[in-house]
Every structure is written in structure tokens, then in C-alpha cells.
Design an enzyme around this catalytic site. Structure first.
Site, PDB file in Angstrom:
ATOM      1  CB  CYS A  33      -2.600  -0.104   5.751  1.00  0.00           C
ATOM      2  SG  CYS A  33      -3.873  -0.037   4.427  1.00  0.00           S
ATOM      3  CB  CYS A  52      -0.816   0.028   1.166  1.00  0.00           C
ATOM      4  SG  CYS A  52      -1.469   1.572   1.903  1.00  0.00           S
ATOM      5  CD  GLU A  53       0.023   5.231  -4.299  1.00  0.00           C
ATOM      6  OE1 GLU A  53       0.902   4.687  -4.929  1.00  0.00           O
ATOM      7  OE2 GLU A  53      -0.560   5.958  -4.533  1.00  0.00           O
ATOM      8  CG  HIS A  54      -2.355   5.567   0.512  1.00  0.00           C
ATOM      9  ND1 HIS A  54      -3.483   5.331   0.060  1.00  0.00           N
ATOM     10  CD2 HIS A  54      -1.786   6.854  -0.223  1.00  0.00           C
ATOM     11  CE1 HIS A  54      -3.694   5.798  -1.075  1.00  0.00           C
ATOM     12  NE2 HIS A  54      -3.030   6.754  -1.113  1.00  0.00           N
ATOM     13  CG  HIS A  55      -0.892   3.111   5.871  1.00  0.00           C
ATOM     14  ND1 HIS A  55      -2.018   3.321   4.826  1.00  0.00           N
ATOM     15  CD2 HIS A  55      -1.330   3.963   6.648  1.00  0.00           C
ATOM     16  CE1 HIS A  55      -3.195   3.933   5.421  1.00  0.00           C
ATOM     17  NE2 HIS A  55      -2.542   4.458   6.517  1.00  0.00           N
ATOM     18  CD  GLN A 108      -7.693  -4.517  -4.190  1.00  0.00           C
ATOM     19  OE1 GLN A 108      -7.292  -4.384  -2.880  1.00  0.00           O
ATOM     20  NE2 GLN A 108      -8.763  -5.059  -4.724  1.00  0.00           N
ATOM     21  CG  HIS A 149      -5.635  -3.000   1.473  1.00  0.00           C
ATOM     22  ND1 HIS A 149      -5.191  -1.895   0.321  1.00  0.00           N
ATOM     23  CD2 HIS A 149      -6.178  -3.898   0.401  1.00  0.00           C
ATOM     24  CE1 HIS A 149      -5.617  -2.084  -0.663  1.00  0.00           C
ATOM     25  NE2 HIS A 149      -6.258  -3.201  -0.751  1.00  0.00           N
TER      26      HIS A 149
HETATM   27 ZN   LIG Z   1      -2.923   1.783   3.317  1.00  0.00          ZN
END
Ligand SMILES: [Zn+2]
Length: 225
Positions: free
Chosen positions: A184, A113-116, A154, A182
Site C-alpha cells: 500500500c 494490510c488491514e487498511h488497504h 505490522q 507494505h
Molecule cells: Zn495499508
């Protein structure tokens, strides 16, 4: 600057998993450093994070971690950022004139996941209808793996797999469904252990409800052997 507000905005963007485009956002100078140079640089960054957290980097168990993480980022889990690692497009003529849908289901995928920067683990299901060109089955696994090995959302991953197969096969008639967990969401934040996320992209003939239904029926078949 209101730091609470800024942090809240970042948090909202992160948890909504918004993606802007099919392309992975990269800078024009992304490949000016060699892989070796990137590993050296990231190693120092990881050392800095661990140091800031108060960890003793002279400890036997910890001292190899910065180098290990740097190599893993560049060569493995984010290795799909480098266009040199893109699977070669070898295609074949559809000699048997098979003109029904071909489905490859339950392709295991590991992404991030590119956010976490936490793992995404799931399954991809892909279908295409040949217009005269076919690809080896393992090619589909390799395409999934290549695009999964990037910081991802995703939705974008699903679209990148479809676009690539459309280019390789020279047809719009490609579809992909991904069902993934995910970490996260499962292991932190809301800690929803059971939820998974489903995304889909239906190109060309797969926009037709009957064709879409056929594909979705195939991927629900219990394959147990
Ligand atoms: Zn995430």
C-alpha cells in the site's frame, strides 16, 4: 455529513496504520457461518465489486475470479482468523540444558494490510531464552504464518507472535523483529518503492540492553550457504 472530511479521516487512519490492541478486532458472531457459507457469501460480494467496475463476468478469463478470490480469502490469506487453524502447542523439555538465546532469523512472511487489503511481504526474526521448555523450530514459522494470515497491522502482528510464544514457552523472554514492505506504500499512494517498516517487541530479559544487542547482532549476521 461532509464526505470529503470523512474520506480524509479514513485516509489518515489508514495511512498512519494505527492499531488499538494486541487482539485482532473480531465480532462475537465471527464463526457462526461455516467456511463454505463464507465462501458463498464473499463470492457474491466479489462479483458485485467486479460488476460495479464494469467488468464482463461472462468472459472466460474473469468468470472464475469471484469463487477463486472467496476461497483464497477464507482458506488462505485470511485463514489465520479461525482459531481452529492455530498451530498446536507441542513443546519439549530442554534436555541439553542449553540456556543461551535461540534465534530463528529470516522467517519469510506474507500478510495483508488491514487498511488497504494489499500484501505485506517481509521477514520475521524471533528469539527466546528457554526456562526449561523448547519448541520445534518449524513451530516458530507456523506461528508467524498463522498470525500473518489475517488482515493485519505490522505492530499487532509482531506483538501477537511474541504473546503466543510466551504462552507456549511459559516465559516472558521472547523477542521478535519484523522488517517488511507494505504494497500500500510501495505500489500506490506515496509509491515509495524502497521503504520498509521495522517493528519490534522485546519481552522479559530482552528489555535488557545487552541481551537486546546480542539478538540484534545475530540477526545482522550474513547467512550465505
Ligand atoms: Zn495499508
Amino acid at each position: 455529513m461532509d464526505i470529503d472530511k470523512t474520506l480524509k479521516n479514513i485516509e489518515e487512519i489508514g495511512d498512519n496504520h494505527i492499531s488499538g490492541s494486541t487482539e485482532t478486532p473480531m465480532r462475537p458472531d465471527a464463526f457462526e457461518l461455516s467456511d463454505i457459507e463464507k465462501i458463498e457469501s464473499i463470492k457474491k460480494d466479489v462479483e458485485s465489486i467486479m460488476h460495479t467496475l464494469g467488468l464482463d463476468l461472462t468472459d472466460d478469463s474473469l468468470k472464475g475470479t469471484p469463487n477463486r478470490v472467496a476461497k483464497m480469502f477464507v482458506q488462505e490469506i485470511f485463514g489465520g482468523l479461525h482459531p481452529d487453524r492455530k498451530p498446536k502447542a507441542s513443546t519439549f523439555d530442554n534436555k541439553y540444558k542449553y540456556n543461551e538465546m535461540l534465534v530463528e532469523k529470516n522467517i519469510i512472511l506474507y500478510s495483508t494490510c488491514e487498511h488497504h487489503l494489499l500484501p505485506i511481504v517481509g521477514k520475521a526474526h524471533i528469539a527466546y531464552i528457554s526456562n526449561g521448555t523448547v519448541v520445534g523450530l518449524s513451530k516458530m514459522n507456523r506461528i508467524v504464518d498463522y498470525y500473518a494470515k489475517r488482515p493485519q497491522v505490522q505492530e499487532r502482528l509482531t506483538m501477537q507472535i511474541v504473546r503466543e510464544l510466551q504462552n507456549v514457552l511459559g516465559t516472558e523472554d521472547v523477542a521478535c523483529v519484523i522488517d517488511a514492505k507494505h504494497l500500500c506504500v510501495n505500489s500506490r499512494g506515496i509509491r515509495d518503492v524502497d521503504s520498509s517498516t521495522v517493528t519490534s517487541e522485546f519481552g522479559g530479559a530482552f528489555k535488557n540492553p545487552n541481551t537486546k544487542r546480542e539478538f540484534l547482532d545475530y540477526i545482522q549476521m550474513e547467512t550465505d550457504f
